[in-house]
Enzyme design. Structure first.
Site, short mmCIF file in Angstrom:
data_model
loop_
_atom_site.label_atom_id
_atom_site.label_comp_id
_atom_site.label_asym_id
_atom_site.label_seq_id
_atom_site.Cartn_x
_atom_site.Cartn_y
_atom_site.Cartn_z
N ALA A 28 0.83 -1.21 0.00
CA ALA A 28 0.00 0.00 0.00
C ALA A 28 0.86 1.26 0.00
O ALA A 28 1.80 1.38 0.79
CB ALA A 28 -0.90 0.00 1.22
N ASN A 77 -10.86 -3.73 -0.91
CA ASN A 77 -9.95 -4.82 -0.58
C ASN A 77 -10.53 -6.17 -0.96
O ASN A 77 -9.85 -7.03 -1.53
CB ASN A 77 -9.64 -4.79 0.92
CG ASN A 77 -8.18 -5.05 1.18
OD1 ASN A 77 -7.73 -6.16 1.03
ND2 ASN A 77 -7.45 -4.02 1.55
N GLU A 120 -4.98 -9.85 5.29
CA GLU A 120 -5.61 -9.43 4.03
C GLU A 120 -5.21 -10.36 2.89
O GLU A 120 -4.20 -11.07 3.00
CB GLU A 120 -5.12 -8.03 3.64
CG GLU A 120 -5.64 -6.95 4.52
CD GLU A 120 -5.17 -5.57 4.07
OE1 GLU A 120 -4.66 -5.44 2.94
OE2 GLU A 120 -5.34 -4.64 4.86
N1 CO8 Z 1 4.35 3.84 -0.05
C1 CO8 Z 1 4.90 4.97 -0.60
N2 CO8 Z 1 6.23 5.13 -0.80
C2 CO8 Z 1 7.04 4.09 -0.47
C3 CO8 Z 1 6.55 2.89 0.08
C4 CO8 Z 1 5.13 2.77 0.28
N3 CO8 Z 1 4.58 1.65 0.76
N4 CO8 Z 1 7.59 2.07 0.30
C5 CO8 Z 1 8.68 2.72 -0.08
N5 CO8 Z 1 8.37 3.95 -0.55
C6 CO8 Z 1 9.28 4.97 -1.05
C7 CO8 Z 1 10.07 5.60 0.09
O1 CO8 Z 1 9.36 6.66 0.70
C8 CO8 Z 1 11.32 6.06 -0.64
O2 CO8 Z 1 11.03 7.28 -1.31
P1 CO8 Z 1 12.17 8.46 -1.37
O3 CO8 Z 1 13.30 7.86 -2.15
O4 CO8 Z 1 11.47 9.59 -2.08
O5 CO8 Z 1 12.55 8.76 0.04
C9 CO8 Z 1 11.54 5.00 -1.71
O6 CO8 Z 1 10.27 4.34 -1.86
C10 CO8 Z 1 12.58 3.97 -1.31
O7 CO8 Z 1 12.20 3.45 -0.05
P2 CO8 Z 1 13.24 3.33 1.18
O8 CO8 Z 1 14.25 4.41 1.11
O9 CO8 Z 1 12.42 3.20 2.42
O10 CO8 Z 1 13.94 1.94 0.81
P3 CO8 Z 1 14.53 0.88 1.86
O11 CO8 Z 1 15.22 -0.17 1.05
O12 CO8 Z 1 15.30 1.56 2.93
O13 CO8 Z 1 13.24 0.22 2.56
C11 CO8 Z 1 11.08 -0.85 2.62
C12 CO8 Z 1 12.34 -0.54 1.80
C13 CO8 Z 1 11.45 -1.82 3.75
C14 CO8 Z 1 10.08 -1.49 1.70
C15 CO8 Z 1 10.51 0.46 3.24
O14 CO8 Z 1 10.41 1.44 2.22
C16 CO8 Z 1 9.14 0.28 3.82
O15 CO8 Z 1 9.03 -0.22 4.93
N6 CO8 Z 1 8.09 0.67 3.09
C17 CO8 Z 1 6.70 0.52 3.54
C18 CO8 Z 1 6.19 -0.89 3.29
C19 CO8 Z 1 4.81 -1.06 3.87
O16 CO8 Z 1 4.63 -1.10 5.06
N7 CO8 Z 1 3.79 -1.19 2.99
C20 CO8 Z 1 2.40 -1.33 3.39
C21 CO8 Z 1 2.05 -2.81 3.49
S1 CO8 Z 1 0.45 -3.10 4.18
C22 CO8 Z 1 -0.57 -3.36 2.85
O17 CO8 Z 1 -0.15 -3.42 1.73
C23 CO8 Z 1 -2.04 -3.49 3.18
C24 CO8 Z 1 -2.88 -2.67 2.24
C25 CO8 Z 1 -4.16 -2.18 2.85
C26 CO8 Z 1 -4.61 -0.86 2.31
C27 CO8 Z 1 -4.43 -0.72 0.82
C28 CO8 Z 1 -4.45 0.75 0.41
C29 CO8 Z 1 -3.99 0.95 -1.00
#
Ligand code: CO8
Length: 293
Positions: free
Chosen positions: A67, A102, A160
């Site tokens: 997400a 969802n 989910e």
């Molecule tokens: N949303 C938006 N932007 C993101 C996301 C995300 N989920 N994940 C990464 N990015 C962006 C970062 O902000 C970053 O942007 P910038 O370069 O401009 O700062 C870029 O991508 C690179 O990310 P990182 O620098 O964080 O890269 P890392 O290698 O350090 O970390 C991770 C990678 C571990 C994936 C980390 O980015 C992270 O934890 N991201 C969030 C993951 C997450 O929790 N996702 C949600 C899962 S829950 C779900 O999917 C349930 C859905 C229910 C609702 C649905 C609604 C649509």
């Protein structure tokens, strides 16, 4: 903000209908609009008599980071535990914004009638990882660096994408409890053979051949995967694969997945109604923003 059509491409290369995530800057994070756009592509594939396989592929370091936290509206307040909100307008809002969407997205993957293939260039998180577990064939570019993660508990969500059924059935019950309750990564080596299938591609050779250029490596992996699948299809009578899918994923299995999908979204709804995930997504977004500054 890019549109779904800009973030997600597709091409028809019979017998393959190929969907590609093209938003590496956010690690292919997905809004609900994006996921719903993908379901429309599944429908296109389903209606194309020349396509027998729907292939999901991606770009950059991650298959998808789940997400998009920028698309989640901010929270009222984040509390540990559920303070019951009985405002019908709020309930209606989250029925529309969470439950319907969802359930619909997951249902589209459960019911998809073509062979669903995922070619993982990297990790998948959240709903995107759940979708991987609904695929019929899953290949990974690099098993050592690929993982699936379901951070539902840390985000104040419930299970989910039918993971309550798919993960225990593919990984085992107790291990799934631990992975889901504590949002632990499911590493490639743990699901090699059960979820991740072996492809002929040698990742280390691929790195050398592409001069360690990351985007070239992923692009070549995607091309090689399609070529490998094309070779595998060479001697088969294609209509049989759809008959086989209907048998392997028969009505009783499909119904079980649908039932768990319904239960999952209803289990998650109170958290949204009470603002818990919104608050936790906000924290995540702020942490990422702080890391940038
Ligand atoms: N949303 C938006 N932007 C993101 C996301 C995300 N989920 N994940 C990464 N990015 C962006 C970062 O902000 C970053 O942007 P910038 O370069 O401009 O700062 C870029 O991508 C690179 O990310 P990182 O620098 O964080 O890269 P890392 O290698 O350090 O970390 C991770 C990678 C571990 C994936 C980390 O980015 C992270 O934890 N991201 C969030 C993951 C997450 O929790 N996702 C949600 C899962 S829950 C779900 O999917 C349930 C859905 C229910 C609702 C649905 C609604 C649509």
């Amino acid at each position: 903000m890019k549109t779904s059509q800009e973030k997600i491409a597709y091409k028809v290369e019979p017998p393959f209908f190929i969907i590609q995530f093209q938003s590496p800057d956010t690690l292919n994070a997905m809004t609900y609009d994006d996921y719903i756009y993908v379901t429309t592509l599944l429908e296109l594939s389903s209606g194309n008599p020349d396509c027998y396989f729907t292939v999901l592929e991606s770009s950059g370091r991650f298959f998808s980071s789940g997400a998009d936290f920028n698309s989640i509206p901010p929270n009222v307040k984040d509390k540990n535990g559920i303070k019951q909100n009985l405002d019908p307008k709020v309930i209606q809002k989250w029925l529309e914004n969470f439950l319907c969407k969802n359930q619909y997205i997951t249902q589209s993957f459960i019911r998809h009638d073509k062979i669903l293939i995922a070619c993982l260039n990297g990790p998948a998180i959240g709903l995107s990882a759940a979708i991987i577990l609904l695929c019929d064939l899953v290949y990974a570019m690099n098993v050592e660096e690929t993982y699936l993660q379901f951070p539902f508990s840390t985000l104040g969500l419930s299970n989910e994408g039918a993971v309550s059924w798919t993960l225990p059935n593919k990984l085992g019950r107790n291990k799934s409890f631990e992975k889901l309750l504590f949002a632990q990564k499911v590493y490639g080596y743990e699901i090699q053979g059960s979820v991740l299938l072996k492809s002929a591609i040698d990742y280390h050779q691929l790195e050398v051949n592409c001069n360690h250029d990351k985007s070239k490596i992923v692009q070549t992996f995607n091309e090689l995967m399609i070529e490998e699948l094309r070779q595998k299809c060479k001697n088969i009578f294609l209509p049989t694969v759809l008959k086989m899918k209907a048998l392997l994923k028969d009505e009783s299995l499909t119904s079980q997945l649908e039932l768990i999908n319904t239960k999952e979204v209803n289990s998650g709804l109170p958290f949204w109604v009470n603002g818990i995930p919104q608050g936790r997504f906000q924290v995540l977004k702020n942490l990422k923003k702080a890391a940038r500054e």
